[in-house]
Design a protein around this motif. Structure first.
Motif, PDB file in Angstrom:
ATOM      1  N   GLN A  50      -1.937   2.100  -8.557  1.00  0.00           N
ATOM      2  CA  GLN A  50      -2.937   1.720  -9.665  1.00  0.00           C
ATOM      3  C   GLN A  50      -4.239   2.849  -9.473  1.00  0.00           C
ATOM      4  N   LEU A  94       0.809  -1.358  -0.120  1.00  0.00           N
ATOM      5  CA  LEU A  94      -0.070   0.156  -0.215  1.00  0.00           C
ATOM      6  C   LEU A  94       0.919   1.309  -0.075  1.00  0.00           C
ATOM      7  N   ASP A  95       0.313   2.378  -0.601  1.00  0.00           N
ATOM      8  CA  ASP A  95       1.146   3.451  -0.558  1.00  0.00           C
ATOM      9  C   ASP A  95       1.600   4.018   0.866  1.00  0.00           C
ATOM     10  N   TYR A 123     -11.153  -1.865  -1.723  1.00  0.00           N
ATOM     11  CA  TYR A 123     -10.514  -0.546  -1.342  1.00  0.00           C
ATOM     12  C   TYR A 123     -11.862   0.420  -0.988  1.00  0.00           C
TER      13      TYR A 123
HETATM   14  N1  URA Z   1      -3.646   2.065  -5.431  1.00  0.00           N
HETATM   15  C1  URA Z   1      -3.068   3.114  -5.074  1.00  0.00           C
HETATM   16  O1  URA Z   1      -3.140   4.060  -5.771  1.00  0.00           O
HETATM   17  N2  URA Z   1      -2.450   3.160  -3.786  1.00  0.00           N
HETATM   18  C2  URA Z   1      -2.709   2.145  -3.067  1.00  0.00           C
HETATM   19  O2  URA Z   1      -2.097   2.304  -1.946  1.00  0.00           O
HETATM   20  C3  URA Z   1      -3.213   0.998  -3.447  1.00  0.00           C
HETATM   21  C4  URA Z   1      -3.904   0.781  -4.664  1.00  0.00           C
END
Ligand code: URA
Length: 235
Positions: free
Chosen positions: A187, A104-105, A135
């Motif tokens: 993403q 995850l970011d 999410y």
């Molecule tokens: N997509 C993103 O842009 N960031 C994330 O942490 C997970 C999925």
């Protein structure tokens, strides 16, 4: 051979909770090297001969944890500057090299699966398996039908990369549930970016059919149950 507390050994080897381990010990159901042992804090060798109700127990081979990642933490095993997701479980598992199965970011939060089982991580991350990730996403522009249709069809990112079809379910004007079946760097941010929308917050709430435990505060973790593991393994 490293030493480990008997109650911790029991939790891992017998898949029981700390309080169940305590009861088993108090009940005299546990032996170490042939002697009944009731002291959970006793340090034993990881390859000690331990039995539970007469049956031999072995140190668990791998560990599988569900962590509720807080914002501001990086999805790595080690980092020279930032706190990592693996740091949360280091005190309990000092001799294991735990790593996140999927990232995850830094500014995202939610479900991170921590393990030391490389084959398992490889399997659930494999594009062939298509283990979905769910999410909760808040954006800074109203959600549109165009976005929804585009996600369902497969968004083409600004750099020309085509994404697999994804599900976008509006939960409010700026709030959506997004389900992905692949993992590409940034993403969701990049997919919304195609429509001129920025991501305000992003939380992973499920991996496959396993939901993030709402009882886990940010930074808290627990072991995956046998049922959850089997579901991720596709059994
Ligand atoms: N997509 C993103 O842009 N960031 C994330 O942490 C997970 C999925």
């Amino acid at each position: 051979m490293a030493l480990i507390r008997l109650d911790k050994f029991l939790c891992g080897a017998a898949s029981v909770t700390r309080s169940e381990a305590k009861k088993l010990l108090a009940g005299g159901f546990v032996t170490v090297e042939g002697n009944i042992c009731r002291a959970g804090d006793m340090k034993i060798s990881e390859d000690a001969a331990v039995t539970l109700r007469g049956a031999p127990l072995r140190r668990e081979q791998y560990v599988y944890l569900m962590l509720n990642k807080p914002k501001g933490v990086v999805s790595a095993s080690r980092d020279a500057r930032d706190k990592t997701v693996a740091d949360f479980a280091k005190a309990e598992f000092p001799r294991r090299t735990l790593f996140p199965a999927g990232r995850l970011d830094k500014d995202s939060e939610g479900f991170i699966l921590l393990t030391d089982d490389g084959a398992f991580a490889h399997d659930i991350l494999s594009p062939r398996r298509h283990v979905s990730k769910t999410y909760l996403v808040e954006v800074d522009a109203p959600l549109t039908e165009e976005m929804q249709a585009g996600f369902a069809q497969g968004v083409t990112l600004a750099d020309g990369q085509g994404m697999l079809p994804a599900q976008l379910l509006p939960l409010g004007p700026y709030l959506a549930q997004v389900v992905l079946s692949q993992g590409v760097y940034h993403q969701i941010k990049r997919m919304f970016g195609v429509y001129g929308a920025g991501v305000v917050s992003l939380k992973r709430t499920a991996i496959g059919g396993v939901l993030l435990d709402e009882g886990l505060a940010p930074g808290a973790y627990r072991r995956l149950t046998q049922k959850e593991l089997e579901s991720l393994r596709g059994k």
